[in-house]
Design a protein around this motif. Sequence first.
Motif, PDB file in Angstrom:
ATOM      1  N   UNK A   1      -9.534  29.986  35.127  1.00  0.00           N
ATOM      2  CA  UNK A   1      -9.145  30.212  33.878  1.00  0.00           C
ATOM      3  C   UNK A   1      -9.792  28.761  32.972  1.00  0.00           C
ATOM      4  N   UNK A   2      -9.480  27.106  33.982  1.00  0.00           N
ATOM      5  CA  UNK A   2      -9.975  26.094  33.773  1.00  0.00           C
ATOM      6  C   UNK A   2     -11.536  26.514  33.473  1.00  0.00           C
ATOM      7  N   UNK A   3     -11.648  26.386  34.311  1.00  0.00           N
ATOM      8  CA  UNK A   3     -13.071  26.719  34.517  1.00  0.00           C
ATOM      9  C   UNK A   3     -13.916  27.310  33.266  1.00  0.00           C
ATOM     10  N   UNK A   4     -13.329  28.347  33.023  1.00  0.00           N
ATOM     11  CA  UNK A   4     -13.790  29.544  32.359  1.00  0.00           C
ATOM     12  C   UNK A   4     -13.666  28.950  30.760  1.00  0.00           C
ATOM     13  N   UNK A   5     -12.594  28.323  30.677  1.00  0.00           N
ATOM     14  CA  UNK A   5     -12.668  28.435  29.368  1.00  0.00           C
ATOM     15  C   UNK A   5     -13.287  26.807  29.124  1.00  0.00           C
ATOM     16  N   UNK A   6     -13.733  26.113  29.815  1.00  0.00           N
ATOM     17  CA  UNK A   6     -14.763  25.080  29.914  1.00  0.00           C
ATOM     18  C   UNK A   6     -16.437  25.136  30.000  1.00  0.00           C
ATOM     19  N   UNK A   7     -16.620  26.419  30.300  1.00  0.00           N
ATOM     20  CA  UNK A   7     -18.207  27.147  30.764  1.00  0.00           C
ATOM     21  C   UNK A   7     -17.928  27.601  29.114  1.00  0.00           C
ATOM     22  N   UNK A   8     -16.581  28.100  28.299  1.00  0.00           N
ATOM     23  CA  UNK A   8     -17.490  28.650  27.292  1.00  0.00           C
ATOM     24  C   UNK A   8     -17.261  27.513  26.225  1.00  0.00           C
ATOM     25  N   UNK A   9     -16.025  26.497  26.695  1.00  0.00           N
ATOM     26  CA  UNK A   9     -16.299  25.422  25.185  1.00  0.00           C
ATOM     27  C   UNK A   9     -17.897  24.677  25.238  1.00  0.00           C
ATOM     28  N   UNK A  10     -18.662  24.486  26.072  1.00  0.00           N
ATOM     29  CA  UNK A  10     -19.827  24.160  26.650  1.00  0.00           C
ATOM     30  C   UNK A  10     -20.702  25.404  25.575  1.00  0.00           C
TER      31      UNK A  10
ATOM     32  N   UNK B   1      -3.602  19.037  43.328  1.00  0.00           N
ATOM     33  CA  UNK B   1      -4.559  18.703  42.316  1.00  0.00           C
ATOM     34  C   UNK B   1      -5.588  19.046  44.159  1.00  0.00           C
ATOM     35  N   UNK B   2      -5.075  18.940  45.030  1.00  0.00           N
ATOM     36  CA  UNK B   2      -6.322  18.574  46.003  1.00  0.00           C
ATOM     37  C   UNK B   2      -6.108  20.199  46.318  1.00  0.00           C
ATOM     38  N   UNK B   3      -5.482  21.177  46.235  1.00  0.00           N
ATOM     39  CA  UNK B   3      -6.353  22.650  46.638  1.00  0.00           C
ATOM     40  C   UNK B   3      -7.412  22.880  46.004  1.00  0.00           C
ATOM     41  N   UNK B   4      -7.549  22.546  44.442  1.00  0.00           N
ATOM     42  CA  UNK B   4      -8.411  22.980  42.848  1.00  0.00           C
ATOM     43  C   UNK B   4      -9.137  22.157  42.919  1.00  0.00           C
ATOM     44  N   UNK B   5      -9.642  21.066  43.226  1.00  0.00           N
ATOM     45  CA  UNK B   5     -10.236  19.643  42.722  1.00  0.00           C
ATOM     46  C   UNK B   5     -10.655  20.243  41.163  1.00  0.00           C
ATOM     47  N   UNK B   6     -10.442  19.722  40.753  1.00  0.00           N
ATOM     48  CA  UNK B   6     -10.708  19.854  38.740  1.00  0.00           C
ATOM     49  C   UNK B   6     -11.985  19.093  38.709  1.00  0.00           C
ATOM     50  N   UNK B   7     -12.799  19.508  37.163  1.00  0.00           N
ATOM     51  CA  UNK B   7     -13.948  18.451  36.627  1.00  0.00           C
ATOM     52  C   UNK B   7     -13.503  17.967  35.818  1.00  0.00           C
ATOM     53  N   UNK B   8     -13.568  16.770  35.094  1.00  0.00           N
ATOM     54  CA  UNK B   8     -12.875  16.014  34.260  1.00  0.00           C
ATOM     55  C   UNK B   8     -12.475  16.993  32.736  1.00  0.00           C
ATOM     56  N   UNK B   9     -13.225  17.655  32.356  1.00  0.00           N
ATOM     57  CA  UNK B   9     -13.351  18.729  31.628  1.00  0.00           C
ATOM     58  C   UNK B   9     -11.701  19.948  31.910  1.00  0.00           C
TER      59      UNK B   9
END
Length: 408
Positions: free
Chosen positions: A232-241, A277-285
């Motif tokens: 969901x964090x990935x999807x939200x970031x994609x949609x915002x961009x 955090x180690x299981x799912x490394x995030x981008x800054x966004x």
Amino acid sequence: MSKISVIIPVYNVEKYLDKCISSVLKQNMTDFEIIICDDASTDGSLKIVENYKKKDSRIKSITHKENQGLSVSRNDGMEIASGEYIFFLDSDDYIKQNVLTTLYQKIKNVDADVLYFGYEEHGVGNQDNIKRYRHKSIYPNVENGPDFFCGAVSEGNMCVTSWSAIYKNQFLKENNIKFKPHIIHEDNLFYYEVLMKANSVTSVDDFCYEYIRRNNSLSLSQRIYHEKIGSLCFIIAEIINFNKNNKHECKYYTNEYVSNLNRQLITYYKELNYFSWNKLPFTEDEELILRLATGAFYNGFFTYKLPDNVISEIKKYKDIIIYGAGKVGVGLKELLSEYDIHIRAFVQTNLKDTEKKNVSGIPLKSIDEIMNDDGGVLLIASKNYSVQMIEIAKQMKFKNIIDVSKYI
């Protein structure tokens, strides 16, 4: 070229697969192909697929040697689809009689990129308690994708499932629209991308699809919650961009759409013990999105909560004291209350006589007032002064100290 390519991703569904495939083969339309992608099933699913292939030349199959997920299976099916239109069908669901003919005629008549339709949801073997979901019918009218999206959001009538529509194959290919691999909730992103790029969309309220709701114990596992939050964090970031270039009205309804996704994110976060955090490394966004979504919890400091081993260690002690009575300390108390861990007192280094004597209903004392023993533990709760506070605690002979500042 066939009229419709029906894409069926398969993974360990031998109990339901026969009904799924049969529902397509029984259609009164004959000019279609079925593309089945077996995602390394370990049950008898592949054998069922091979038996059907022998009986009907319209069935094509793809076999993965390793499990790659629903998105990859659908993408592989789309890659070889020769049909004029694409229809997605999950392997544990089925379609009603003659819907392919109906949908083909309607989308063809108005030459739309996408046609959405309604569906019925019921539990396994339960035909009595059926829930029905439908789009507001605009057929034979056609709207551009962004306008259709705005209307769906404003009416609270978003059917984001990819199988609740039929798509022009050429439209998907020309716009390079695919499912994002290795995420959960992939339909949410696919739905948004389709509508932002579609020039022509229509909808009918016909109930064409039978969705079977099945209980899945995996949905309760901590691993799955991790994946859902990360997705969901990935999807939200994609949609915002993507939304940066939208028109004003569409920006507003996209924000509403993101808010819905954010509520799902918060629901999963509440069920999560600790976000590794180690299981799912995030981008800054993506990290920013998680911090914003969870900022109202625990005073905004414990975005990832506390690891299980830290909670287990705290629970060993009967006398628990929080060193630090500011926002971090209050946030820690709020977090620990969810684990039924009760705090005896807040303490701080220098407590003036004029200061209040309790925080959030818990007594507030000076640290030199506290008698410590083997049955007690001092939790260091500070963002900037934890090193100094640990040194003070050691000088005062506290035996058991846990620093939680590293998890802020």
